[in-house]
Enzyme design. Sequence first.
Site, PDB file in Angstrom:
ATOM      1  N   TYR A  91      34.321 -76.312  71.480  1.00 10.50           N
ATOM      2  CA  TYR A  91      33.518 -77.388  70.860  1.00 10.50           C
ATOM      3  C   TYR A  91      32.066 -77.386  71.345  1.00 10.50           C
ATOM      4  CZ  TYR A  91      34.994 -80.884  74.578  1.00 10.50           C
ATOM      5  OH  TYR A  91      35.257 -81.587  75.710  1.00 10.50           O
ATOM      6  N   GLU A  92      31.218 -78.084  70.633  1.00 12.04           N
ATOM      7  CA  GLU A  92      29.757 -78.014  70.833  1.00 12.04           C
ATOM      8  C   GLU A  92      29.240 -76.582  70.730  1.00 12.04           C
ATOM      9  OE1 GLU A  92      28.056 -80.547  70.648  1.00 12.04           O
ATOM     10  OE2 GLU A  92      29.597 -82.033  71.057  1.00 12.04           O
TER      11      GLU A  92
END
Lengths: 596, 596
Positions: free
Chosen positions: A438-439
């Site tokens: 994620y990110e």
Amino acid sequence: MSYIAPIKDMVFNMEHLAGLEQVAQIPAFEDMGVETAQAVLEECAKLNESVLVPLNWEGDKNPSFFKDGHVTTTPGFKEAYQQYCEGGWQSLQHPAEFGGQGLPKTIGAACGEMLNSANMSFALCPMLTDGAIEALLTAGSDDLKATYLEKLISGEWTGTMNLTEPQAGSDLAAVRTRAEPLPDGTYKVFGTKIFITYGEHDMAENIVHLVLARVQGAPEGVKGISLFVVPKFMVNKDGSLGARNDVHCVSIEHKMGIKASPTAVLQYGDHGGAIGFLVGEENRGLEYMFIMMNAARYAVGVQGISIAERAYQKAVTFSRDRVQSRPVDGSMKTSAPIIHHPDVRRMLMTMRAYTEGCRAMATVAAAAYDASHHHPDADTRKDNLAFYEFLVPLVKGFSTEMSLEVTSLGVQVHGGMGFIEETGAAQYYRDAKILTIYEGTTAIQANDLIGRKTGRDGGQTAKGIAAQIANTEADLLKSGSANAKAMAARLKAAREAFLNVVDFVVAGAKASPNAVFAGSVPYLMLTGNLVAGWQMARALLVAEAELAKGNEAVFMQSKITTARFYADHILTKVPGMRDSIVDGADSVTELALDAF
Amino acid sequence: MSYIAPIKDMVFNMEHLAGLEQVAQIPAFEDMGVETAQAVLEECAKLNESVLVPLNWEGDKNPSFFKDGHVTTTPGFKEAYQQYCEGGWQSLQHPAEFGGQGLPKTIGAACGEMLNSANMSFALCPMLTDGAIEALLTAGSDDLKATYLEKLISGEWTGTMNLTEPQAGSDLAAVRTRAEPLPDGTYKVFGTKIFITYGEHDMAENIVHLVLARVQGAPEGVKGISLFVVPKFMVNKDGSLGARNDVHCVSIEHKMGIKASPTAVLQYGDHGGAIGFLVGEENRGLEYMFIMMNAARYAVGVQGISIAERAYQKAVTFSRDRVQSRPVDGSMKTSAPIIHHPDVRRMLMTMRAYTEGCRAMATVAAAAYDASHHHPDADTRKDNLAFYEFLVPLVKGFSTEMSLEVTSLGVQVHGGMGFIEETGAAQYYRDAKILTIYEGTTAIQANDLIGRKTGRDGGQTAKGIAAQIANTEADLLKSGSANAKAMAARLKAAREAFLNVVDFVVAGAKASPNAVFAGSVPYLMLTGNLVAGWQMARALLVAEAELAKGNEAVFMQSKITTARFYADHILTKVPGMRDSIVDGADSVTELALDAF
């Protein structure tokens, strides 16, 4: 399943590697030096160790729960969140103007590390709120700031980032959520967003969604994306809550880890349109989102360090307690705690060296951030910004990738017990796997490192860092101890390998992109390894000097040993990675597509 | 979530690397050559692909369930097990004398790979039965053989291995379960065993537990351990089932993976004593158990290959389907399936190269096993036994460690979807983590490699393998293609590093055991990497020759590319590992115990 915040290591990094006393001379951070850091960290540790640690395993057993559009969080989370806010922890790094405490990131990041070590699922909620605050501070109108910032900074309301859609994961150009302008200057938002962390929950009375969408008629691709605030509840002029907005949670995901953190599918506009407020200007949404993302990427890197530290501490405790087999050197005639076995030591030292190396790198990056934003001198700001931005993909990419190895070793140290959920080591292994995704996945970080951070300035920042590393090598040779000389040799080999790869990347980024991008993640891993190792080399020098002064002998001696271990066992990977990047590109992309 | 058995690669390995046609000239395996292999594998694939694959995710969702002493397996498992037995798959490698089919391990191991790719949780039951059969064949009395073997070989009854106790994991010297001799020659067994795979279930009408215990008055430590058969139900003279024996399941574990496979806590003798039958002689239990364990360790290594193959196939399918972002080389103006992105290729190639390398190594080991047991010439048997035994810790240790990396990459290829359980990639990641632990952790394998397999003969077997590798290098140079030359260079560097480490191990094993054992697992990983890479080098030469003959162009070209990738990206790790083992021992064990 206890956790003791590594305050000593944190303060060592701030003081000796990141120059916190220099940070504290920046007007914005007056007096926020080592003493302040020590006091803040001790207070922060209390809350984490007593309130949030015990809820971590509870959250895994009793995850957030979805029913009829509502999400009920793990029992205890709501109360813990209230304590978190009452302690002022949400406001730590935010400006005093809106009720924040204005601490430097150099200190704030360590508090973030503790919070994530204690309870990563819980910590995601404040982290996402931080992102929303950042976006509003950067680009929000005075009106938006006045309406939302104080409540977000106090933690009374929480924030989210809404990027992903079913067809648009890493590729934001594919965003389809649409915004229709209304005569009053607001917009109606329609679309589906997925993977929204804390997109719905019961810990705060309002949720402020930051949403990427296209205004009707906007250009295609990333240049037609705008950023909107869409509150769960509308806010009246007097700050009280008004009508329910048309954004609804339709389900949450069943995930491998961070189970207490609800990952929502949000539906915008199914009942006439969700009211949205434009942040900044139309079609500049991606730019604003990148500001949030850079902060969030750094924070996710810290999560890698956090979970690695937690896994390390658990493994140490177990290996002191667990008695099994005699030592191989015949030093004991009975079975010994497994910490006496060399391979257990190797695993623990690997976990420790990675964690300390990445923590040092992240702390140095944080100080650069502080200087880049608040130093009075423009050139200093600029240099620090370039350095910080080069480090962000390393902090994110390398610290999270290493956390996979560290949490895996954590399970391994526990043997069969590690595979049993009640032991707790498995949770860290499962939780950690989201961090490389994620990110922005590690590959996305690597693209950033190759493109914006290395290629764009022709490798200048990269080579500047290499020159600083060469200075550290010279200092090590000057010290002349066996440990310093060994470290210097490994650092030199790694730095030279790095320079070879930088040349390869700069020369090929445009001419042979497939070859360069075939080695993108290895380049990131090589560079992260080197930069973290460089910080360990600097730490070794400081520790030798402190030891000579008679300060903190056990800590300083341990730092030297850990740095030496890093040199012998982690930096040694670098030259092989160079060979694989520089000579090995063809075999990455050669296989016929239908032969896979 | 489909799976296609990689029959072509399996047969390639058997035919060209493992010399199956030579195996088929051993009298015991007459006519069991490539044609037989092809036919058996095709039949085996049918059962696995149609029956067991669909039950894999089901087993994760609906694990085995414990209530009131009984274990109910996942819906469908019982019926699938019946089909498995009816197809004769349990009997594949066992002697015709007891109803088996007597196939060589060279072929049987490939069937094992398929079964574990299809459903690892299910496959554990037959694997444990194989171990019980092996122990009885080796050391069981005629009476025990007559009573148990046919039913086990048909699969009508299943088997277990009972080693672990709460205080005795890897350390069997600490076993406390006790056996009291009775006047009729049987024993009463008392104790608690934990982590007993399929220790209780509902798929077969009887369970034959092989149990390590101490006879009263036996010597302390491993020399006082005996092996017993303790059936769940007593067996009458006519082969029918008699009374329930006093062994009871008191709980099953809540595990991170392989959830469908029940892991039992078994209580022996709580109601007066469980009747046990001595296997072989008293106090030789460990010796017999090692026979089972060597077979089981090989089999667990194959599980690593199985789960890696499954994860690879899933990642390939996803990356063909998932459309995201434009290719970096500008070759498409629209978003492309992610298999077009170089980093996705790198991940898939890494998964593929590890899997193929380990499969080749395991197949070659299996052929050595067959020759070591059945070749008419004693010297040939002896040489093959030494080679096989050297390879077992590599097959077990390296193939399972690499499966952690491969299943992690498998999740990574899926991005955010990989973290969602319904996608299925996470299951492989969770399942795989047990493989580096059970049947002896990687460290236990490494101790075996250092002690019994390297130190004991002064490095002679190790150096013999290095000499064979040097021959392969010469063949590669003779071939002269760019790929062969590149492979030769990487192989040479790795072999030389290996020889340095062997010298270090042999010289230090007694004199400085802490230093040698500090590098035990890295030594195992280095050696596994090299030996699997050597097989890829041999495969490259075969593929070049076959390509020249016009055979199977796509397959052979892919083999060459995969071998080249292995050389560039996996063998390149070896020299750095050498540095870390040979120069890095001190920093592993130096840190003060209370400084961790």
